[in-house]
Design an enzyme around this catalytic site. Structure first.
Site, PDB file in Angstrom:
ATOM      1  N   GLU A   5      32.719  47.972  42.736  1.00  0.00           N
ATOM      2  CA  GLU A   5      33.697  49.363  42.642  1.00  0.00           C
ATOM      3  C   GLU A   5      33.125  50.538  43.562  1.00  0.00           C
ATOM      4  O   GLU A   5      32.204  50.416  44.176  1.00  0.00           O
ATOM      5  CB  GLU A   5      33.713  49.654  41.229  1.00  0.00           C
ATOM      6  CG  GLU A   5      34.165  48.777  40.239  1.00  0.00           C
ATOM      7  CD  GLU A   5      35.689  48.949  39.993  1.00  0.00           C
ATOM      8  OE1 GLU A   5      36.352  49.169  40.956  1.00  0.00           O
ATOM      9  OE2 GLU A   5      36.103  48.611  38.875  1.00  0.00           O
TER      10      GLU A   5
ATOM     11  N   ASP B  79      33.836  36.533  41.123  1.00  0.00           N
ATOM     12  CA  ASP B  79      33.370  37.335  39.962  1.00  0.00           C
ATOM     13  C   ASP B  79      34.011  36.811  38.678  1.00  0.00           C
ATOM     14  O   ASP B  79      34.711  35.770  38.714  1.00  0.00           O
ATOM     15  CB  ASP B  79      33.953  38.828  40.067  1.00  0.00           C
ATOM     16  CG  ASP B  79      35.395  38.815  40.594  1.00  0.00           C
ATOM     17  OD1 ASP B  79      36.041  37.772  40.713  1.00  0.00           O
ATOM     18  OD2 ASP B  79      35.942  39.786  41.063  1.00  0.00           O
TER      19      ASP B  79
ATOM     20  N   HIS C 127      38.311  48.053  46.192  1.00  0.00           N
ATOM     21  CA  HIS C 127      37.054  47.193  45.423  1.00  0.00           C
ATOM     22  C   HIS C 127      37.411  45.973  46.154  1.00  0.00           C
ATOM     23  O   HIS C 127      38.647  45.496  46.346  1.00  0.00           O
ATOM     24  CB  HIS C 127      37.072  47.235  44.241  1.00  0.00           C
ATOM     25  CG  HIS C 127      37.899  46.339  43.381  1.00  0.00           C
ATOM     26  ND1 HIS C 127      38.483  47.066  42.264  1.00  0.00           N
ATOM     27  CD2 HIS C 127      38.515  45.277  43.383  1.00  0.00           C
ATOM     28  CE1 HIS C 127      39.245  46.018  41.640  1.00  0.00           C
ATOM     29  NE2 HIS C 127      39.165  45.115  42.262  1.00  0.00           N
TER      30      HIS C 127
ATOM     31  N   ASN D 199      41.687  50.707  44.466  1.00  0.00           N
ATOM     32  CA  ASN D 199      40.641  51.606  44.821  1.00  0.00           C
ATOM     33  C   ASN D 199      39.831  51.019  45.688  1.00  0.00           C
ATOM     34  O   ASN D 199      38.656  51.676  46.301  1.00  0.00           O
ATOM     35  CB  ASN D 199      40.034  51.977  43.523  1.00  0.00           C
ATOM     36  CG  ASN D 199      39.259  50.891  42.937  1.00  0.00           C
ATOM     37  OD1 ASN D 199      39.112  49.831  43.566  1.00  0.00           O
ATOM     38  ND2 ASN D 199      38.576  51.010  41.992  1.00  0.00           N
TER      39      ASN D 199
HETATM   40  C1  GLP Z   1      40.500  41.927  40.339  1.00  0.00           C
HETATM   41  C2  GLP Z   1      39.550  41.023  41.210  1.00  0.00           C
HETATM   42  C3  GLP Z   1      39.847  41.142  42.829  1.00  0.00           C
HETATM   43  C4  GLP Z   1      41.045  41.410  43.049  1.00  0.00           C
HETATM   44  C5  GLP Z   1      41.627  42.502  42.284  1.00  0.00           C
HETATM   45  C6  GLP Z   1      43.150  42.754  42.709  1.00  0.00           C
HETATM   46  O1  GLP Z   1      39.837  43.195  39.999  1.00  0.00           O
HETATM   47  N1  GLP Z   1      38.397  41.252  40.858  1.00  0.00           N
HETATM   48  O2  GLP Z   1      38.864  40.069  43.208  1.00  0.00           O
HETATM   49  O3  GLP Z   1      41.156  41.458  44.491  1.00  0.00           O
HETATM   50  O4  GLP Z   1      41.651  42.203  41.037  1.00  0.00           O
HETATM   51  O5  GLP Z   1      44.116  41.954  42.110  1.00  0.00           O
HETATM   52  P1  GLP Z   1      45.512  41.776  42.435  1.00  0.00           P
HETATM   53  O6  GLP Z   1      45.710  40.735  43.636  1.00  0.00           O
HETATM   54  O7  GLP Z   1      46.035  41.206  41.013  1.00  0.00           O
HETATM   55  O8  GLP Z   1      46.160  43.089  42.861  1.00  0.00           O
END
Ligand code: GLP
Length: 242
Positions: free
Chosen positions: A143, A67, A138, A136
């Site tokens: 989402e 993404d 995702h 959440n």
């Molecule tokens: C973002 C990314 C996800 C990732 C998520 C969790 O939203 N798009 O790919 O898994 O954050 O991030 P973190 O690893 O910092 O908790």
């Protein structure tokens, strides 16, 4: 789903790096699906250390990220393009021409997303897809919703994601409100999926991913239906799974 319990963040990172490294050793020209977020940073660092020691070679690997924020240029320090260079690509011998991230700088969402679908399909989809998980549930930026997504698409980020990701920005107002993300169906096409998660804040999402109903309200729950999905999580993230 195979669940591997790690002691802590370092242990989770080493275990995940070991799995990714095995993939690259077994198939030097493999396609890796990569993720951003703070969770995979330790695994990227470990892989870079092994590269420096001569244990792993990325010269034939190609990568496709999940993404990108919509509206950020590739050299914006908050962009996922920048994140990947800073945390991984600049420390290994991957050919930058073989690294791919959705083009958040293209304001034409339909064009940017269909082009990304085209190149991921042309690559034959990832041999291994690395995933973090949002608080959440995702994955990528898919989402919670009333349906599972298919290909790459533009999403409106939820308040909880904007809040969670604001820690990486100067102010919450700087967090982009939209992103381009690989769809859930595309993620499921990967031949192997490796989810990494650490910390108590992920405990509910990890529980729902592994043991909750398969529902688009927790996008990660669909991974229960994947035939080769490994979750590497630390004790805190697995605390509700006992
Ligand atoms: C973002 C990314 C996800 C990732 C998520 C969790 O939203 N798009 O790919 O898994 O954050 O991030 P973190 O690893 O910092 O908790």
């Amino acid at each position: 789903m195979k669940i591997i319990k790690a002691k802590d963040y370092e242990d989770m990172s080493r275990k995940a790096a070991n799995i990714i490294s095995a993939q690259v050793i077994l198939k030097p020209d493999c396609v890796l699906g990569l993720a951003t977020g703070s969770t995979p940073i330790g695994a990227y660092k470990q892989l870079a250390d092994w590269y420096k020691k001569g244990d792993i070679d990325f010269s034939e690997v190609s990568t496709y990220n999940l993404d990108e924020y919509r509206g950020l240029s590739h050299d914006d320090p908050q962009s996922y393009h920048y994140f990947m260079r800073e945390n991984f690509f600049d420390h290994i011998n991957v050919d930058l021409n073989n690294t791919h991230v959705p083009d958040g700088s293209n304001p034409d969402a339909a064009a940017a997303c269909s082009e990304y679908d085209r190149i991921v399909a042309a690559a034959g989809y990832p041999d291994l897809q690395l995933l973090g998980i949002g608080n959440n549930g995702h994955i990528g930026f898919n989402e919670p919703d009333d349906h599972f997504s298919k290909g790459t698409h533009c999403v409106d980020l939820t308040e909880s994601t904007i809040q969670a990701n604001s820690r990486l920005f100067d102010s919450i107002d700087d967090v982009p409100r939209q992103a381009y993300t690989m769809g859930t169906q595309t993620i499921m096409y990967a031949r192997m999926i490796l989810v990494v998660a650490n910390g108590e804040a992920k405990a509910q999402a990890v529980h729902d991913m592994c043991y909750g109903p398969v529902t688009p309200e927790c996008p990660a729950s669909i991974l229960q239906l994947h035939t080769n999905c490994v979750v590497v999580a630390d004790e805190a993230a697995l605390s509700l799974c006992e």
